[in-house]
Design a protein around this motif. Structure first.
Motif, PDB file in Angstrom:
ATOM      1  N   LEU A  58       0.829  -1.200   0.000  1.00  0.00           N
ATOM      2  CA  LEU A  58       0.000   0.000   0.000  1.00  0.00           C
ATOM      3  C   LEU A  58       0.865   1.250   0.000  1.00  0.00           C
ATOM      4  N   ALA A  59       1.913   1.259   0.801  1.00  0.00           N
ATOM      5  CA  ALA A  59       2.807   2.415   0.863  1.00  0.00           C
ATOM      6  C   ALA A  59       3.457   2.683  -0.491  1.00  0.00           C
ATOM      7  N   GLU A  60       3.877   1.629  -1.168  1.00  0.00           N
ATOM      8  CA  GLU A  60       4.515   1.795  -2.479  1.00  0.00           C
ATOM      9  C   GLU A  60       3.530   2.373  -3.491  1.00  0.00           C
ATOM     10  N   ALA A  61       2.295   1.899  -3.460  1.00  0.00           N
ATOM     11  CA  ALA A  61       1.288   2.405  -4.398  1.00  0.00           C
ATOM     12  C   ALA A  61       0.982   3.876  -4.126  1.00  0.00           C
ATOM     13  N   LEU A  62       0.843   4.249  -2.860  1.00  0.00           N
ATOM     14  CA  LEU A  62       0.542   5.642  -2.525  1.00  0.00           C
ATOM     15  C   LEU A  62       1.692   6.567  -2.890  1.00  0.00           C
ATOM     16  N   ALA A  63       2.914   6.107  -2.674  1.00  0.00           N
ATOM     17  CA  ALA A  63       4.076   6.924  -3.046  1.00  0.00           C
ATOM     18  C   ALA A  63       4.108   7.161  -4.554  1.00  0.00           C
ATOM     19  N   GLY A  68       5.838  10.635  -4.839  1.00  0.00           N
ATOM     20  CA  GLY A  68       6.765  10.800  -3.728  1.00  0.00           C
ATOM     21  C   GLY A  68       7.837   9.730  -3.693  1.00  0.00           C
ATOM     22  N   SER A  69       8.825   9.934  -2.825  1.00  0.00           N
ATOM     23  CA  SER A  69       9.916   8.972  -2.677  1.00  0.00           C
ATOM     24  C   SER A  69       9.600   7.890  -1.657  1.00  0.00           C
ATOM     25  N   PRO A 180      -5.006  11.607  -4.403  1.00  0.00           N
ATOM     26  CA  PRO A 180      -3.964  11.866  -5.416  1.00  0.00           C
ATOM     27  C   PRO A 180      -4.490  11.887  -6.845  1.00  0.00           C
ATOM     28  N   LEU A 181      -5.694  11.381  -7.062  1.00  0.00           N
ATOM     29  CA  LEU A 181      -6.276  11.429  -8.412  1.00  0.00           C
ATOM     30  C   LEU A 181      -6.509  12.863  -8.864  1.00  0.00           C
ATOM     31  N   LEU A 212       1.221   9.140   5.067  1.00  0.00           N
ATOM     32  CA  LEU A 212       2.069  10.321   4.896  1.00  0.00           C
ATOM     33  C   LEU A 212       3.057  10.012   3.788  1.00  0.00           C
ATOM     34  N   ILE A 213       3.151  10.882   2.798  1.00  0.00           N
ATOM     35  CA  ILE A 213       4.037  10.670   1.647  1.00  0.00           C
ATOM     36  C   ILE A 213       5.031  11.813   1.569  1.00  0.00           C
ATOM     37  N   CYS A 214       6.307  11.481   1.438  1.00  0.00           N
ATOM     38  CA  CYS A 214       7.378  12.483   1.417  1.00  0.00           C
ATOM     39  C   CYS A 214       7.993  12.593   0.023  1.00  0.00           C
TER      40      CYS A 214
END
Length: 427
Positions: A58-63, A68-69, A180-181, A212-214
């Motif tokens: 999930l984190a990878e998809a959101l990034a 984001g990195s 993010p869309l 949280l995405i950085c």
């Protein structure tokens, strides 16, 4: 492979990545701990508070969706906010908008006042001098919420980021209302994006979680350390459900927006509505900026009823498709009274300053058939109009010295509504 488009990223989140049995849909890893190959030979996973394969997907998809990195998945949207605040010291100043979500406002003000975690300044980003005020404050972090909750006010993200870079300040953007869309704050210069994934990203009102995405990998690594340290990372099952919801984000948002546009058009024709708040309206003060920085206007809107606050239960009780409830972003349509629900933690004075009036209602427009939604609203407005006319007639007929009429069924309905804890602040 070339950079993938949004629909592909969302639809294929976690798909065909299982290394154990080549499952197309990724498995759910509920395990809390992992076997080490040998003493001193830890693999990528040792304990699920630190790392979990389902949460990592999930984190990878959101990034990737936010550009984001690094992304960190948390157990609530508020914990994502808490995580971002770990970058501040007691000597730092945080700037927040005057009309942000009530839960965020409560967090910021109490951490600043009761814990002295940082210094706090509240700014109205709709005022022409907001940049000059921030320059004078010299904050370490600027927190943006655009569109704002619940008045859908728009802040120029790019302008705020340009100013922040001059001041060596970080910019955090709460992107919950759009997902993010429809908006990518990192592409506009922001450092961190915060989501309550409870809302549109999950989309089914069955998970409480955040993210949280950085933009910067180093900053992301620091915040991931803090997430593990504080113990606020999200659970595997919540991540699994959120991944499933994420895969349909595009078609859901398309239907949400189509419905919202027609609801807005309907409300504009209603004589019992004094004002509609929706950035898609050309006369909305932030319409031009929204068109520049958003890929759509979303499905959140608010409106003021042109009645006395005592009439609110009549309208709310008549609704069948719009459910009176907290939260937003699910496939079902919800209605909320911000003053007594989502923003009840704000003082009456703070609500007044933010523009949250006693008859303000917020809609999260779902994906039901639009004819049913409009019919539901129409029935509620007819009920409200009848009640207003009855009260006006009673007031005209009642003269000093006469005996008041016995309670009508409308008054009995209102008395029943008063027993609802969610509405107690109305009276």
């Amino acid at each position: 492979m070339t950079q993938r488009q949004f629909a592909t990223i969302a639809a294929r989140a976690g798909i065909a990545q299982d290394t154990a049995h080549e499952a197309v849909t990724p498995p759910l890893y509920l395990t809390t701990t992992y076997r080490l190959k040998a003493l001193g030979q830890a693999g990528p996973y040792d304990y699920s508070r630190s790392n979990n394969p389902t949460r990592d997907l999930l984190a990878e998809a959101l990034a990737e969706l936010e550009g984001g990195s690094k992304a960190i998945v948390t157990n609530t949207g508020m914990s994502a906010c808490v995580l971002a605040l770990q970058l501040l010291t007691p000597e730092d100043t945080l700037v927040i908008p005057h009309d942000c979500y009530g839960g965020s406002y409560r967090l910021f003000t109490n951490l600043a006042e009761r814990k002295r975690s940082f210094k706090l300044e509240i700014i109205n980003f709709q005022q022409p001098d907001w940049q000059q005020r921030i320059q004078a404050i010299k904050p370490a972090m600027i927190w943006l919420e655009t569109p704002s909750n619940p008045l859908l006010q728009i802040t120029d993200i790019k302008a705020a980021c340009v100013l922040a870079k001059q001041l060596s300040a970080l910019v955090v953007v709460d992107n919950t209302f759009l997902s993010p869309l429809l908006q990518q704050p990192l592409a506009l210069g922001a450092d961190i994006v915060v989501h309550s994934t409870t809302k549109y990203i999950n989309g089914h009102s069955d998970v409480v979680a955040g993210a949280l995405i950085c933009a910067d990998q180093t900053l992301g690594d620091e915040l991931k350390w803090w997430a593990n340290c504080l113990g606020i990372t999200g659970g595997a099952f919540d991540a699994y459900l959120t991944l499933r919801g994420l895969r349909t984000l595009l078609p859901r948002m398309q239907q949400h927006q189509r419905n919202a546009e027609q609801v807005v058009a309907y409300l504009q024709q209603q004589p019992l509505v004094s004002k509609v708040y929706y950035p898609g309206l050309v006369d909305h003060p932030g319409h031009a900026i929204a068109r520049q920085q958003q890929q759509g206007f979303g499905a959140m809107l608010s409106f003021d009823l042109a009645v006395e606050p005592a009439q609110l239960p009549v309208f709310l009780d008549a609704l069948q498709c719009f459910t009176l409830a907290q939260s937003l972003g699910g496939i079902e349509s919800l209605i909320c009274h911000p003053g007594s629900m989502t923003h009840a933690s704000m003082s009456a004075e703070a609500q007044q300053v933010a523009g949250i009036g006693p008859t303000l209602l917020r809609l999260s427009v779902g994906i039901e058939a639009i004819d049913d939604l409009l019919a539901d609203l129409d029935a509620a407005f007819q009920q409200l109009a009848a009640s207003v006319n009855t009260n006006a007639s009673d007031a005209a007929d009642h003269k000093p010295g006469t005996t008041a009429a016995s309670p009508s069924s409308d008054h009995a309905d209102s008395a029943e509504c008063r027993l609802n804890p969610a509405l107690t602040a109305l009276w």
